[in-house]
Design a protein around this motif. Sequence first.
Motif, short mmCIF file in Angstrom:
data_model
loop_
_atom_site.label_atom_id
_atom_site.label_comp_id
_atom_site.label_asym_id
_atom_site.label_seq_id
_atom_site.Cartn_x
_atom_site.Cartn_y
_atom_site.Cartn_z
N THR A 48 1.10 -1.34 -0.34
CA THR A 48 -0.04 0.03 0.23
C THR A 48 0.40 1.31 -0.20
O THR A 48 1.72 1.35 0.50
CB THR A 48 -1.10 0.02 1.20
OG1 THR A 48 -1.86 -1.09 0.67
CG2 THR A 48 -1.52 1.32 1.53
N THR A 50 0.27 5.18 0.14
CA THR A 50 0.41 6.66 0.76
C THR A 50 0.38 7.64 -0.33
O THR A 50 1.39 7.40 0.30
CB THR A 50 -0.21 6.38 2.07
OG1 THR A 50 -0.72 5.19 2.80
CG2 THR A 50 -0.96 7.22 2.51
N THR A 77 -3.01 7.71 -4.29
CA THR A 77 -3.15 6.62 -2.77
C THR A 77 -3.54 4.77 -3.38
O THR A 77 -4.68 5.32 -4.11
CB THR A 77 -3.41 7.27 -1.37
OG1 THR A 77 -3.23 7.65 -0.90
CG2 THR A 77 -3.81 5.09 -0.43
N HIS A 78 -2.43 3.42 -3.22
CA HIS A 78 -2.95 2.86 -4.56
C HIS A 78 -2.90 1.80 -3.93
O HIS A 78 -1.10 1.58 -2.68
CB HIS A 78 -3.05 3.23 -5.57
CG HIS A 78 -2.96 1.45 -6.70
ND1 HIS A 78 -4.58 1.89 -6.25
CD2 HIS A 78 -2.93 0.69 -6.34
CE1 HIS A 78 -4.75 0.77 -7.38
NE2 HIS A 78 -3.79 0.15 -7.49
N THR A 79 -3.12 0.45 -3.44
CA THR A 79 -2.62 -0.96 -3.20
C THR A 79 -2.42 -1.78 -4.51
O THR A 79 -3.03 -1.57 -5.06
CB THR A 79 -3.44 -1.51 -2.38
OG1 THR A 79 -4.11 -1.32 -0.89
CG2 THR A 79 -2.87 -3.15 -1.62
N THR A 118 0.90 -7.49 3.82
CA THR A 118 0.79 -5.92 2.65
C THR A 118 1.59 -5.18 3.78
O THR A 118 1.98 -4.90 5.32
CB THR A 118 -0.65 -5.27 3.13
OG1 THR A 118 -1.43 -6.48 2.33
CG2 THR A 118 -0.98 -4.56 2.44
N THR A 120 4.04 -0.84 3.91
CA THR A 120 3.28 0.06 3.35
C THR A 120 4.53 0.61 3.28
O THR A 120 5.74 0.52 3.69
CB THR A 120 2.53 0.67 4.53
OG1 THR A 120 3.85 0.25 5.93
CG2 THR A 120 1.18 -0.29 4.59
#
Length: 488
Positions: A48, A50, A77-79, A118, A120
Amino acid sequence: MVTHTRAILWLSKVILLATLLAACGGGGGGAGTPGPVTPPPATVGALTVTVSGLPAGVNGTVRVTGPGNYLQDLTQTHTLGNLVPGSYNVSASAVTGGGITYQPAPASQAATIAAGATATATVIYSNSVLTLGLTRVVAGLDNPSWLTAQPGDTRLFVTERPGRVRIVENGSARDVAYLDISARVAADGEGGLLSLAFDPGFARNGYFYVYYTDLQRNIVVERFSAGATPQLANPTSGFVILRIPHPTYTNHFGGQLAFGPDGYLYLATGDGGGAGDPQRNARNLTVLLGKLLRIDVAGATLAQPYTIPAGNPYRDQAGRRPEIWASGLRNPWRFSFDSTQLYIADVGQDRREEVNIAGTAQGGLDFGWNVMEGTLCYGAATCDSTGLTLPAFEYDHGADGAGGCSITGGFVYRGRAIPELAGRYFYSDYCGGYLKSFVSTGASIVEARDWAITDIGRVVSFGQDAQGELYLIAAGGSIYRMDRSTNP
């Protein structure tokens, strides 16, 4: 008839329940509210990213690269899902909107993707201009050469070339040395007590290691133990790990040791001295001079002070020293690790200063001295650079040494006090006395910057405290912390 009536009642309840759910929104979240995140399958991971700090209508410029030539550009912002486990790089570029330029922080960062998890990464844009200043922490030290700290300790441990380790706290150095081995240290030429590294298990075993030149000018790595109090080491606990002959010359001792992320001890040695490597040590794989060495000291005994890690490139090759991790170095005074990257600042001869950057798993690299000085052929119009690893960054001395004469390598900033600096490698020059930085994207060097600080004097070394903040050590005996400046 009874059955028919029950069916009508059941249908009425269903309609009533549906009506109530619709009225209270019980059927799900409102518009724009994300639902629960589905965890990635166990064989792949996710990331992810941000992006914040930009006004409406202005998009960020973020690129994610990774294993298998993975590349994805993002504007917000994207995953990212279905990522192969490994190390990914998230790099961001400045953007302009409404005549205002927004700078990203950090400009480059690493993210490690694990299967089923996941990770970040956060990129914060800002239109403010960052300036840096220096805060003097202590003065009056005797030829300080290195600064480090124990994990979780606010104190600073500073080596002095004559052979003492001093504790600095609350703006002053303790009068009584933490360790004094001056009786066995020769500080002539470029020698002396040059660095210190705490064992990764220091809290458990109390071990730390020092790098110095002895009275016969040998390079020595020696282990000591903490004492009965936090203010004093045990001076009788010395245990020599390695002694490397360094005859003839009093320069090019290298000077640093550090534990890598793999837990092994690395040390950088000079080529033995003299102009142009007259003894041809740097690329000679039968000697330990002009090298970066990697050894395992975890199970050191009198009979076997160190062992050779399984991944060392020459471990099983007859006629080559198995301690060697990399070769072709002139005088690698300072090196540092940043996650999966290794930065080696190698002092040049007459023309070029260089920084070599390699993955921590890349053993066996030949950085080219004395065939090459930076990307120039040394002492010849042409030369064969086949098989050599050329520097990722270099600079020329310039006319009358205007660009510098001897690089002082530093660290990639990972502290918390100035998050905008994350990912920037800082360096100086013994003659230039400046503070500069750049960002390595892996493919190129970007965001090279001079921080307009020129009143430091001769910069001997950088240091890093337990919180990741950076310090500069001046030849005059002062130590400065790198801080955010309040001046425009």
